[in-house]
Design a protein around this motif. Structure first.
Motif, PDB file in Angstrom:
ATOM      1  N   LEU A 167       0.881  -1.165   0.000  1.00  0.00           N
ATOM      2  CA  LEU A 167       0.000   0.000   0.000  1.00  0.00           C
ATOM      3  C   LEU A 167       0.919   1.215   0.000  1.00  0.00           C
ATOM      4  N   PHE A 168       0.665   2.148  -0.936  1.00  0.00           N
ATOM      5  CA  PHE A 168       1.539   3.308  -1.057  1.00  0.00           C
ATOM      6  C   PHE A 168       0.735   4.525  -1.466  1.00  0.00           C
ATOM      7  N   GLU A 169       1.333   5.707  -1.281  1.00  0.00           N
ATOM      8  CA  GLU A 169       0.709   6.972  -1.673  1.00  0.00           C
ATOM      9  C   GLU A 169       1.564   7.636  -2.729  1.00  0.00           C
ATOM     10  N   LEU A 170       0.902   8.151  -3.755  1.00  0.00           N
ATOM     11  CA  LEU A 170       1.546   8.979  -4.770  1.00  0.00           C
ATOM     12  C   LEU A 170       0.924  10.359  -4.695  1.00  0.00           C
ATOM     13  N   ASP A 171       1.701  11.319  -4.265  1.00  0.00           N
ATOM     14  CA  ASP A 171       1.236  12.693  -4.109  1.00  0.00           C
ATOM     15  C   ASP A 171      -0.077  12.733  -3.326  1.00  0.00           C
ATOM     16  N   GLY A 172      -0.148  11.920  -2.270  1.00  0.00           N
ATOM     17  CA  GLY A 172      -1.297  11.910  -1.380  1.00  0.00           C
ATOM     18  C   GLY A 172      -2.428  10.978  -1.780  1.00  0.00           C
ATOM     19  N   VAL A 173      -2.346  10.306  -2.933  1.00  0.00           N
ATOM     20  CA  VAL A 173      -3.392   9.380  -3.379  1.00  0.00           C
ATOM     21  C   VAL A 173      -2.935   7.955  -3.092  1.00  0.00           C
ATOM     22  N   LYS A 174      -3.776   7.190  -2.383  1.00  0.00           N
ATOM     23  CA  LYS A 174      -3.424   5.807  -2.042  1.00  0.00           C
ATOM     24  C   LYS A 174      -3.602   4.883  -3.244  1.00  0.00           C
ATOM     25  N   PHE A 175      -2.660   3.959  -3.363  1.00  0.00           N
ATOM     26  CA  PHE A 175      -2.694   2.890  -4.355  1.00  0.00           C
ATOM     27  C   PHE A 175      -2.299   1.600  -3.662  1.00  0.00           C
ATOM     28  N   GLY A 176      -2.729   0.514  -4.222  1.00  0.00           N
ATOM     29  CA  GLY A 176      -2.264  -0.784  -3.775  1.00  0.00           C
ATOM     30  C   GLY A 176      -1.613  -1.503  -4.942  1.00  0.00           C
ATOM     31  N   ALA A 177      -0.651  -2.344  -4.628  1.00  0.00           N
ATOM     32  CA  ALA A 177       0.000  -3.185  -5.632  1.00  0.00           C
ATOM     33  C   ALA A 177       0.007  -4.594  -5.078  1.00  0.00           C
ATOM     34  N   ILE A 178      -0.436  -5.543  -5.865  1.00  0.00           N
ATOM     35  CA  ILE A 178      -0.523  -6.919  -5.402  1.00  0.00           C
ATOM     36  C   ILE A 178       0.258  -7.827  -6.346  1.00  0.00           C
ATOM     37  N   ASN A 179       1.010  -8.742  -5.765  1.00  0.00           N
ATOM     38  CA  ASN A 179       1.697  -9.766  -6.550  1.00  0.00           C
ATOM     39  C   ASN A 179       0.738 -10.941  -6.700  1.00  0.00           C
ATOM     40  N   GLY A 180      -0.104 -10.861  -7.707  1.00  0.00           N
ATOM     41  CA  GLY A 180      -1.139 -11.861  -7.895  1.00  0.00           C
ATOM     42  C   GLY A 180      -0.752 -13.014  -8.795  1.00  0.00           C
ATOM     43  N   GLY A 181       0.325 -12.847  -9.560  1.00  0.00           N
ATOM     44  CA  GLY A 181       0.748 -13.922 -10.467  1.00  0.00           C
ATOM     45  C   GLY A 181       0.631 -13.512 -11.915  1.00  0.00           C
ATOM     46  N   PRO A 182       0.912 -14.450 -12.808  1.00  0.00           N
ATOM     47  CA  PRO A 182       1.012 -14.136 -14.228  1.00  0.00           C
ATOM     48  C   PRO A 182      -0.312 -14.114 -15.002  1.00  0.00           C
ATOM     49  N   MET A 183      -1.420 -14.450 -14.363  1.00  0.00           N
ATOM     50  CA  MET A 183      -2.661 -14.623 -15.132  1.00  0.00           C
ATOM     51  C   MET A 183      -3.290 -13.332 -15.638  1.00  0.00           C
ATOM     52  N   PHE A 184      -2.978 -12.193 -15.033  1.00  0.00           N
ATOM     53  CA  PHE A 184      -3.506 -10.915 -15.500  1.00  0.00           C
ATOM     54  C   PHE A 184      -2.357  -9.959 -15.778  1.00  0.00           C
ATOM     55  N   LYS A 185      -2.519  -9.133 -16.791  1.00  0.00           N
ATOM     56  CA  LYS A 185      -1.495  -8.156 -17.173  1.00  0.00           C
ATOM     57  C   LYS A 185      -2.101  -6.753 -17.157  1.00  0.00           C
ATOM     58  N   LEU A 186      -1.280  -5.769 -16.825  1.00  0.00           N
ATOM     59  CA  LEU A 186      -1.693  -4.372 -16.957  1.00  0.00           C
ATOM     60  C   LEU A 186      -1.831  -4.069 -18.449  1.00  0.00           C
TER      61      LEU A 186
END
Length: 159
Positions: A54-73
Motif C-alpha cells: 500500500l503506497f501513496e503517490l502525491d497523497g493518493v493511495k494505491f495498492g500493488a498486489i503480486n497476484g501472479g502471471p494470469m492478468f497483465k496491466l
C-alpha cells in the motif's frame, strides 16, 4: 482527522509489486510506502514473499498486489498526470518512460506495463469545451508522441 479516500486503485503484478511501488514513490513528490504485506500461511510456495504494498503517490493511495502471471496491466487502465508546465511534462515523460514504451498523444507505458497520460488537464478541458478548439488541438496532438504544450496552446488559439 483527515479525509478518507473512498476508492483505492489496486494494480496487479507478477512478483514486481514492491519494486514498482518503490519506483513510483521515487518519481512523485509527497509519496511514500505505507505498508508491505507478505505471504504468510496462504501459499507455502510464496511464504515470506511480498503479497501486497500500500503506497501513496502525491497523497493518493494505491495498492500493488503480486497476484501472479494470469492478468497483465494494459492501456485499458491509465493514469493522467496533470502537468502545468512543459518542464513537468518532460520530467514525468523521461522518468516514467525509461525502460518502457513511448506512445502517441502523450501516453506511455512504464517498464512495469502501467499506462500513463502525461498531459495538461487544463488544456484537455479547454479543448473539450469547444468543438472547434477540440478539432484543432486533437489534430496537432495526433501528430505528437510527447506533449508539446506550446504547440497545443497555439492550436487552441487558432494559430
Amino acid at each position: 482527522m483527515g479525509l478518507k479516500q473512498a476508492i483505492t486503485p489496486y494494480l496487479w503484478f507478477d512478483g514486481t509489486a514492491e519494486e514498482a511501488a518503490n519506483f513510483y514513490v521515487s518519481v512523485f513528490p509527497h509519496s511514500r510506502i505505507l505498508t508491505v504485506a507478505h505471504y504468510s500461511g496462504i501459499d507455502p510456495e510464496r511464504e515470506g514473499q511480498v503479497l501486497a504494498v500500500l503506497f501513496e503517490l502525491d497523497g493518493v493511495k494505491f495498492g500493488a498486489i503480486n497476484g501472479g502471471p494470469m492478468f497483465k496491466l494494459s492501456e485499458a487502465t491509465s493514469f493522467l498526470i496533470d502537468c502545468r508546465t512543459q518542464e513537468e511534462i518532460d520530467f514525468y515523460w523521461e522518468k516514467l518512460g525509461a525502460g518502457g514504451q513511448y506512445q502517441a498523444c502523450g501516453w506511455l507505458k512504464d517498464r512495469f506495463g502501467l499506462s500513463w497520460q502525461v498531459n495538461s488537464q487544463e488544456l484537455v478541458e479547454k479543448a473539450h469545451a469547444d468543438p472547434a478548439i477540440s478539432r484543432r488541438v486533437m489534430a496537432v496532438m495526433m501528430e505528437m508522441t510527447k506533449i508539446d504544450l506550446a504547440a497545443l496552446e497555439k492550436a487552441a488559439a487558432g494559430a
